[in-house]
Design a protein around this motif. Sequence first.
Motif, PDB file in Angstrom:
ATOM      1  N   ILE A   6       0.885  -1.171   0.000  1.00 22.64           N
ATOM      2  CA  ILE A   6       0.000   0.000   0.000  1.00 22.64           C
ATOM      3  C   ILE A   6       0.922   1.219   0.000  1.00 22.64           C
ATOM      4  O   ILE A   6       1.794   1.340   0.862  1.00 22.64           O
ATOM      5  CB  ILE A   6      -0.875   0.036   1.281  1.00 22.64           C
ATOM      6  N   ARG A 120      -5.667  13.350  -2.227  1.00 22.42           N
ATOM      7  CA  ARG A 120      -6.288  13.763  -0.973  1.00 22.42           C
ATOM      8  C   ARG A 120      -6.349  15.281  -0.890  1.00 22.42           C
ATOM      9  O   ARG A 120      -7.358  15.842  -0.510  1.00 22.42           O
ATOM     10  CB  ARG A 120      -5.480  13.205   0.195  1.00 22.42           C
ATOM     11  N   THR A 154      -1.387  12.051  -2.227  1.00 22.79           N
ATOM     12  CA  THR A 154      -2.355  11.066  -2.752  1.00 22.79           C
ATOM     13  C   THR A 154      -3.030  10.314  -1.610  1.00 22.79           C
ATOM     14  O   THR A 154      -2.560  10.322  -0.469  1.00 22.79           O
ATOM     15  CB  THR A 154      -1.676   9.987  -3.628  1.00 22.79           C
ATOM     16  N   GLU A 155      -4.110   9.641  -1.930  1.00 28.10           N
ATOM     17  CA  GLU A 155      -4.662   8.633  -1.035  1.00 28.10           C
ATOM     18  C   GLU A 155      -3.718   7.432  -1.122  1.00 28.10           C
ATOM     19  O   GLU A 155      -2.884   7.360  -2.045  1.00 28.10           O
ATOM     20  CB  GLU A 155      -6.071   8.220  -1.493  1.00 28.10           C
ATOM     21  N   ALA A 156      -3.867   6.490  -0.214  1.00 31.00           N
ATOM     22  CA  ALA A 156      -2.993   5.315  -0.235  1.00 31.00           C
ATOM     23  C   ALA A 156      -3.532   4.322  -1.278  1.00 31.00           C
ATOM     24  O   ALA A 156      -3.910   3.207  -0.948  1.00 31.00           O
ATOM     25  CB  ALA A 156      -2.914   4.701   1.152  1.00 31.00           C
ATOM     26  N   ASN A 195       5.228   6.724   1.031  1.00 29.16           N
ATOM     27  CA  ASN A 195       4.776   6.050   2.255  1.00 29.16           C
ATOM     28  C   ASN A 195       4.426   4.623   1.868  1.00 29.16           C
ATOM     29  O   ASN A 195       3.622   4.406   0.966  1.00 29.16           O
ATOM     30  CB  ASN A 195       3.535   6.748   2.818  1.00 29.16           C
ATOM     31  N   SER A 197       3.474   0.617   3.135  1.00 27.13           N
ATOM     32  CA  SER A 197       3.130  -0.378   4.158  1.00 27.13           C
ATOM     33  C   SER A 197       2.713  -1.667   3.463  1.00 27.13           C
ATOM     34  O   SER A 197       2.501  -1.668   2.248  1.00 27.13           O
ATOM     35  CB  SER A 197       1.985   0.124   5.048  1.00 27.13           C
ATOM     36  N   PHE A 206      -5.062  -1.271   6.774  1.00 20.31           N
ATOM     37  CA  PHE A 206      -3.688  -0.996   6.365  1.00 20.31           C
ATOM     38  C   PHE A 206      -2.721  -1.387   7.470  1.00 20.31           C
ATOM     39  O   PHE A 206      -3.061  -1.321   8.650  1.00 20.31           O
ATOM     40  CB  PHE A 206      -3.497   0.504   6.100  1.00 20.31           C
ATOM     41  N   GLY A 207      -1.529  -1.738   7.085  1.00 16.57           N
ATOM     42  CA  GLY A 207      -0.470  -1.997   8.052  1.00 16.57           C
ATOM     43  C   GLY A 207       0.235  -0.700   8.424  1.00 16.57           C
ATOM     44  O   GLY A 207      -0.132   0.384   7.964  1.00 16.57           O
ATOM     45  N   LYS A 209       2.933   2.128   8.320  1.00 17.61           N
ATOM     46  CA  LYS A 209       3.682   2.631   7.166  1.00 17.61           C
ATOM     47  C   LYS A 209       5.041   3.191   7.558  1.00 17.61           C
ATOM     48  O   LYS A 209       5.254   3.627   8.699  1.00 17.61           O
ATOM     49  CB  LYS A 209       2.888   3.708   6.445  1.00 17.61           C
ATOM     50  N   LYS A 262       8.711   8.591  13.839  1.00 15.31           N
ATOM     51  CA  LYS A 262       7.630   9.350  13.244  1.00 15.31           C
ATOM     52  C   LYS A 262       7.255  10.569  14.078  1.00 15.31           C
ATOM     53  O   LYS A 262       7.146  10.498  15.305  1.00 15.31           O
ATOM     54  CB  LYS A 262       6.454   8.384  13.115  1.00 15.31           C
TER      55      LYS A 262
HETATM   56  P1  ADP Z   1       1.185  11.443   8.106  1.00 11.66           P
HETATM   57  O1  ADP Z   1       0.286  11.976   9.165  1.00 11.66           O
HETATM   58  O2  ADP Z   1       2.164  10.465   8.560  1.00 11.66           O
HETATM   59  O3  ADP Z   1       1.758  12.508   7.219  1.00 11.66           O
HETATM   60  P2  ADP Z   1      -0.914  11.035   6.335  1.00 11.66           P
HETATM   61  O4  ADP Z   1      -2.175  10.372   6.776  1.00 11.66           O
HETATM   62  O5  ADP Z   1      -0.890  12.505   6.183  1.00 11.66           O
HETATM   63  O6  ADP Z   1       0.247  10.551   7.213  1.00 11.66           O
HETATM   64  O7  ADP Z   1      -0.548  10.404   4.928  1.00 11.66           O
HETATM   65  C1  ADP Z   1       0.624  10.718   4.239  1.00 11.66           C
HETATM   66  C2  ADP Z   1       0.649   9.855   3.011  1.00 11.66           C
HETATM   67  O8  ADP Z   1       0.760   8.493   3.383  1.00 11.66           O
HETATM   68  C3  ADP Z   1      -0.586   9.921   2.149  1.00 11.66           C
HETATM   69  O9  ADP Z   1      -0.203   9.862   0.795  1.00 11.66           O
HETATM   70  C4  ADP Z   1      -1.362   8.695   2.539  1.00 11.66           C
HETATM   71  O10 ADP Z   1      -2.157   8.237   1.483  1.00 11.66           O
HETATM   72  C5  ADP Z   1      -0.258   7.716   2.819  1.00 11.66           C
HETATM   73  N1  ADP Z   1      -0.629   6.682   3.773  1.00 11.66           N
HETATM   74  C6  ADP Z   1      -1.386   6.802   4.894  1.00 11.66           C
HETATM   75  N2  ADP Z   1      -1.466   5.622   5.518  1.00 11.66           N
HETATM   76  C7  ADP Z   1      -0.752   4.730   4.804  1.00 11.66           C
HETATM   77  C8  ADP Z   1      -0.442   3.357   4.941  1.00 11.66           C
HETATM   78  N3  ADP Z   1      -0.871   2.644   5.969  1.00 11.66           N
HETATM   79  N4  ADP Z   1       0.340   2.784   4.006  1.00 11.66           N
HETATM   80  C9  ADP Z   1       0.803   3.493   2.979  1.00 11.66           C
HETATM   81  N5  ADP Z   1       0.548   4.782   2.764  1.00 11.66           N
HETATM   82  C10 ADP Z   1      -0.209   5.414   3.690  1.00 11.66           C
END
Ligand code: ADP
Length: 479
Positions: A6, A120, A154-156, A195, A197, A206-207, A209, A262
Amino acid sequence: MEYEAIIGMEVHAQVLTRSKMFCGCSADYASAPANTHTCPVCLALPGVLPVINRAAVEATVLTGLALSCTIPPFTKFDRKNYTYPDLPKGYQISQYDYPLCVGGHLDVQVAGESRRIGIRRVHLEEDTAKLTHTPDGSLIDFNRAGVPLMEIVTEADIRSADEAHAYLTELRTILRYLGVSSGDMERGAMRCEANVSLRPRGARAFGTKVEIKNLNSFRSVRNAIVYEIDRQSGLLASGGAVEQVTMGWDEERQCTVFQRSKEYAEDYRYFPEPDLPPIEMTPVEVQTIRERLPELPHDKAQRYEREFGIKSADVALLVAEHPTALFYEQAVAARPALAQAIANWMLGEVFRYLSEGERTTAELPISPAMLAELVALVDDGTINNTVGKQVLNEMMTSGEAAASIVERRGLAQISDTVALEQIITSVVAQHPGPVAQYREGESKVLGFLIGQAMRATQGKANVQIVRDLLLQALDDSQR
Ligand code: ADP
Ligand code: MG
Ligand code: ZN
């Protein structure tokens, strides 16, 4: 267990505006001496006030519209607080809960299949200063501080390194079509984070990331994702757990390395920027920006297939760069019936010329109409294909028109049957050996004999006529 990757991408792109995001300094700093594009605002001296760069806002909205985003009527800037030497204010002016653009998507082609990647948000912020670390200490250049920077998240929805690559390629093409960013990764005008996972195939949740930074080229993005998927699979397969961390891509060793644990939104103590008013985007303003949208690559591609009947593999190459697509369209406008032939010449000879000299379409010494004229001369049989290539070469050197070169150098194709018959009679007479071989059934030698006849005309003969006449002559001599 089988795992599914993902992936979500975060892309930062410097916005091509004349001045910086919140001050009047020139944003065109690339070749400027260090710290020459600075003022009290971008150096964060006490008592200064930022002013919103309207052009940067419009460029960001334009990008959002190209990505099918919604433009909310209310948006504002926020302070993202963190301490780092490249950030003179101790906070970055960014956008948190009310970004300029939300909820879009971008369709990308991967292995012949269309995949929709959700967008997103697209928000606007300011770039940081540039640090250069030397053995004697770290140097800082504030020219980049305050350059408008948009972030596209982007969305995941991405599922492989190839999809991530396709997404970035398409996104960069669009940024360039819009003229909102150079998209130049080597110069740092476009930067991205991946990102990644894993989850068991078929699972919904989702796992955990891992965010990967320091991706300086499309190739490193691809390699880093492949590496990280592999690393996480190994970890999970051996009963371990993935930790939510930020990693960096080590280009030299081709692996991801731990950078830091993180950080969460609350670590940044976001709050509304008190020195800037919120922005209210009226539908009329959004519509005015929407009218500036050019025809996008995907729409161009579909139109070329539909209107010109161009092969889809060719179309992708023609629309990849906006100036190339425009050059092609203007050439077709000059000779609408020759759309595919012009495409063939563009993708063959013109692209070869460009790549040999590492030139861009803008540097072509010929106009679209001149290319169309050359293609027409080949199409109507005035010159043959081989001579056409020579003529194009000469056009590229001198800028002279095709018809003029053909006329001046007497390159017109010889289609006069009487003249060609004489040449063929003498070729047959001069090469009794090959002629005998042909008679014994070695049809390959025909090519040699055609070559001899072409040579006798300095390559100007109409090959089809030469071939027909030669076959006739060989037949006759056999009787
Ligand atoms: P953060 O708070 O760590 O910045 P966000 O929710 O803002 O995380 O997401 C940042 C990016 O990571 C986005 O593109 C989102 O789609 C992607 N993302 C969120 N969760 C996951 C996941 N479990 N695995 C892979 N990508 C993810
Ligand atoms: Mg993030
Ligand atoms: Zn400034």
